[in-house]
Design a protein around this motif. Structure first.
Motif, PDB file in Angstrom:
ATOM      1  N   HIS A 168      -7.535  93.387  63.860  1.00  0.00           N
ATOM      2  CA  HIS A 168      -7.796  92.950  65.406  1.00  0.00           C
ATOM      3  C   HIS A 168      -8.212  91.624  65.300  1.00  0.00           C
ATOM      4  O   HIS A 168      -8.042  90.811  66.468  1.00  0.00           O
ATOM      5  N   SER A 169      -9.038  91.422  64.524  1.00  0.00           N
ATOM      6  CA  SER A 169      -9.799  90.131  64.454  1.00  0.00           C
ATOM      7  C   SER A 169     -10.257  89.631  62.975  1.00  0.00           C
ATOM      8  O   SER A 169     -10.988  90.619  62.535  1.00  0.00           O
ATOM      9  N   TRP A 170     -10.171  88.484  62.640  1.00  0.00           N
ATOM     10  CA  TRP A 170     -10.827  88.067  61.187  1.00  0.00           C
ATOM     11  C   TRP A 170     -12.262  88.138  61.440  1.00  0.00           C
ATOM     12  O   TRP A 170     -13.139  88.360  60.155  1.00  0.00           O
ATOM     13  N   ARG A 171     -12.915  88.231  62.487  1.00  0.00           N
ATOM     14  CA  ARG A 171     -14.462  88.065  62.721  1.00  0.00           C
ATOM     15  C   ARG A 171     -14.968  89.882  62.468  1.00  0.00           C
ATOM     16  O   ARG A 171     -16.002  89.733  61.946  1.00  0.00           O
ATOM     17  N   TYR A 172     -14.291  90.729  62.738  1.00  0.00           N
ATOM     18  CA  TYR A 172     -14.745  92.107  62.611  1.00  0.00           C
ATOM     19  C   TYR A 172     -15.193  92.643  61.472  1.00  0.00           C
ATOM     20  O   TYR A 172     -16.063  93.288  61.146  1.00  0.00           O
ATOM     21  N   PRO A 173     -14.410  92.207  60.356  1.00  0.00           N
ATOM     22  CA  PRO A 173     -14.782  92.678  58.916  1.00  0.00           C
ATOM     23  C   PRO A 173     -16.468  92.027  58.536  1.00  0.00           C
ATOM     24  O   PRO A 173     -17.216  92.692  58.088  1.00  0.00           O
ATOM     25  N   PHE A 174     -16.682  90.856  59.004  1.00  0.00           N
ATOM     26  CA  PHE A 174     -18.046  90.360  58.788  1.00  0.00           C
ATOM     27  C   PHE A 174     -18.949  91.230  59.332  1.00  0.00           C
ATOM     28  O   PHE A 174     -19.957  91.459  58.878  1.00  0.00           O
ATOM     29  N   PHE A 175     -18.708  91.499  60.770  1.00  0.00           N
ATOM     30  CA  PHE A 175     -19.486  92.319  61.525  1.00  0.00           C
ATOM     31  C   PHE A 175     -19.774  93.819  60.682  1.00  0.00           C
ATOM     32  O   PHE A 175     -20.983  94.280  60.758  1.00  0.00           O
ATOM     33  N   GLY A 176     -18.501  94.401  60.171  1.00  0.00           N
ATOM     34  CA  GLY A 176     -18.738  95.475  59.493  1.00  0.00           C
ATOM     35  C   GLY A 176     -19.561  95.457  58.675  1.00  0.00           C
ATOM     36  O   GLY A 176     -20.366  96.464  58.078  1.00  0.00           O
TER      37      GLY A 176
END
Length: 401
Positions: A168-176
């Motif tokens: 969905h977005s490369w940013r989401y794994p960092f937030f997770g």
């Protein structure tokens, strides 16, 4: 190293408190290593979105691992001064903060900088967690097997989470990763109660003094070369296979499951049945062949994916065996031996990602795997020359059963 007594605000029996504390540290290790693997499937997408070359993308691994290598020299003394539990909590807090910062960043230099901060947190937490588990469990081999199992499961679940969220977005794994690290921080803060008594502070030169023992130096150099291969495969393969984000996540999920299997069931059985040096030699020989097959075999991508997944078994076996040897062949205190070994292995790991990007850009996409095979083959030579000394030093350790 003696096991510190545990205290708690609960009325649970001491053994129950110790067990709960041990599992809290184990869960935190699992989540911490999810944070390493969560980046893997999104590397190609980060490069595409931010217009980065393979070498620039690999900086996300190299800065992380480079900071870890340097800081492991000081982590033991920081723990002795501040207290193991406090250092573990500080490390977990730093990982959460820098994971969040990675998700909010918008350039490769910023991502590389924040990944270095993430590496600082991991350098404080990772060796401290092993020392805590050794104290809480009391049996070196059992503690190391659990530690490596947590690493294996974390390395398998991290790419899966990265693949699912990163599609969905490369940013989401960092937030997770940031959210999960906060959960780990809360569990360790709540369940682990270790008296923060001051320990003797040893000079950093003690770490280098550990290398004077030939068997330990051989294990350390083997770790340096082996982890070069490990992180070459982990960091470069996502750029080499040209799979989707989810496809990479599933590939390294399977790889991580076998990593966990190799570091627990297989390692435990083989280390009781064979000399440790023979286990290392067999695993390294197998990895040498797999590097050549992944890079140069004239086969389809699905077959190469199969080779990558299968390599997880041998990588897991090597992780557990080398970690076990690092605390069993050294005559230094365990915290010092752990720092000395971690410095060399993370140094080798830090060199792999960025060098693989440079090699691929100048010599061709498959060539990094030739360097991985050469590094692992050199580790075979070092282990073979030192095999008798390694096995004799391990046999003389009173903790080996």
């Amino acid at each position: 190293m003696s096991s510190p007594a545990l205290t708690s605000t609960t009325d649970a029996p001491p053994d129950t408190r110790r067990t709960l504390a041990g599992w809290a540290v184990t869960a935190a290790c699992l989540i911490a290593f999810m944070g390493v693997g969560v980046v893997d499937p999104i590397l190609p997408e980060i490069g595409h979105q931010l217009g980065a070359t393979p070498t620039q993308v690999e900086l996300l691994f190299t800065t992380y691992l480079g900071v870890m290598a340097v800081m492991t020299l000081f982590a033991g003394n920081i723990g002795a001064r501040v207290g193991r539990r406090r250092v573990a909590l500080i490390g977990l807090g730093l990982i959460a903060a820098f994971a969040l910062a990675c998700g909010l960043s918008g350039s490769i230099p910023a991502l590389a900088l924040f990944r270095g901060g993430w590496g600082l947190g991991s350098a404080l937490f990772t060796p401290t967690a092993l020392v805590l588990l050794l104290a809480l469990i009391g049996h070196a081999e059992k503690a190391i097997m659990r530690y490596e199992a947590a690493i294996g499961l974390g390395m398998s679940m991290g790419p899966l989470l990265g693949g699912l969220l990163g599609s969905h977005s490369w940013r989401y794994p960092f937030f997770g990763a940031a959210a999960l690290m906060l959960l780990a921080l809360a569990s360790v803060a709540t369940l682990v109660r270790v008296p923060e008594a001051r320990e003797p502070v040893r000079p950093v030169s003690d770490v280098f003094r550990a290398y004077r023992q030939p068997a330990f130096l051989a294990v350390g150099l083997t770790g340096l070369l082996y982890y070069f291969g490990f992180f070459l495969l982990l960091g470069y393969t996502p750029l080499f296979l040209h799979l989707s984000t989810l496809g990479l996540g599933l590939t390294f999920f399977g790889w991580g499951l076998l990593l966990g299997l190799g570091s627990t069931v297989l390692a435990e059985r083989l280390l009781h049945a064979l000399p440790a040096s023979r286990v290392v030699l067999g695993a390294l020989a197998g990895l040498t062949a797999l590097f050549v097959l992944i890079g140069f075999a004239p086969v389809t991508v699905p077959v190469k994916v199969t080779f990558v997944i299968l390599s997880g078994t041998l990588f897991g076996l090597m992780n557990a065996t080398l970690t076990t040897l690092s605390v069993e062949v050294s005559h230094m205190p365990r915290a010092t031996a752990t720092s000395a070994y971690n410095f060399l292995r993370w140094l080798g790991a830090a060199l792999a990602p960025v060098s693989s990007g440079l090699i691929a850009e100048h010599l061709g996409a498959p060539v990094p795997y030739a360097f991985g095979a050469a590094a692992v083959a050199l580790a075979v030579v070092i282990t073979a020359l030192a095999a008798r000394g390694i096995d004799a030093a391990r046999a003389s350790d009173p903790h080996v059963h």
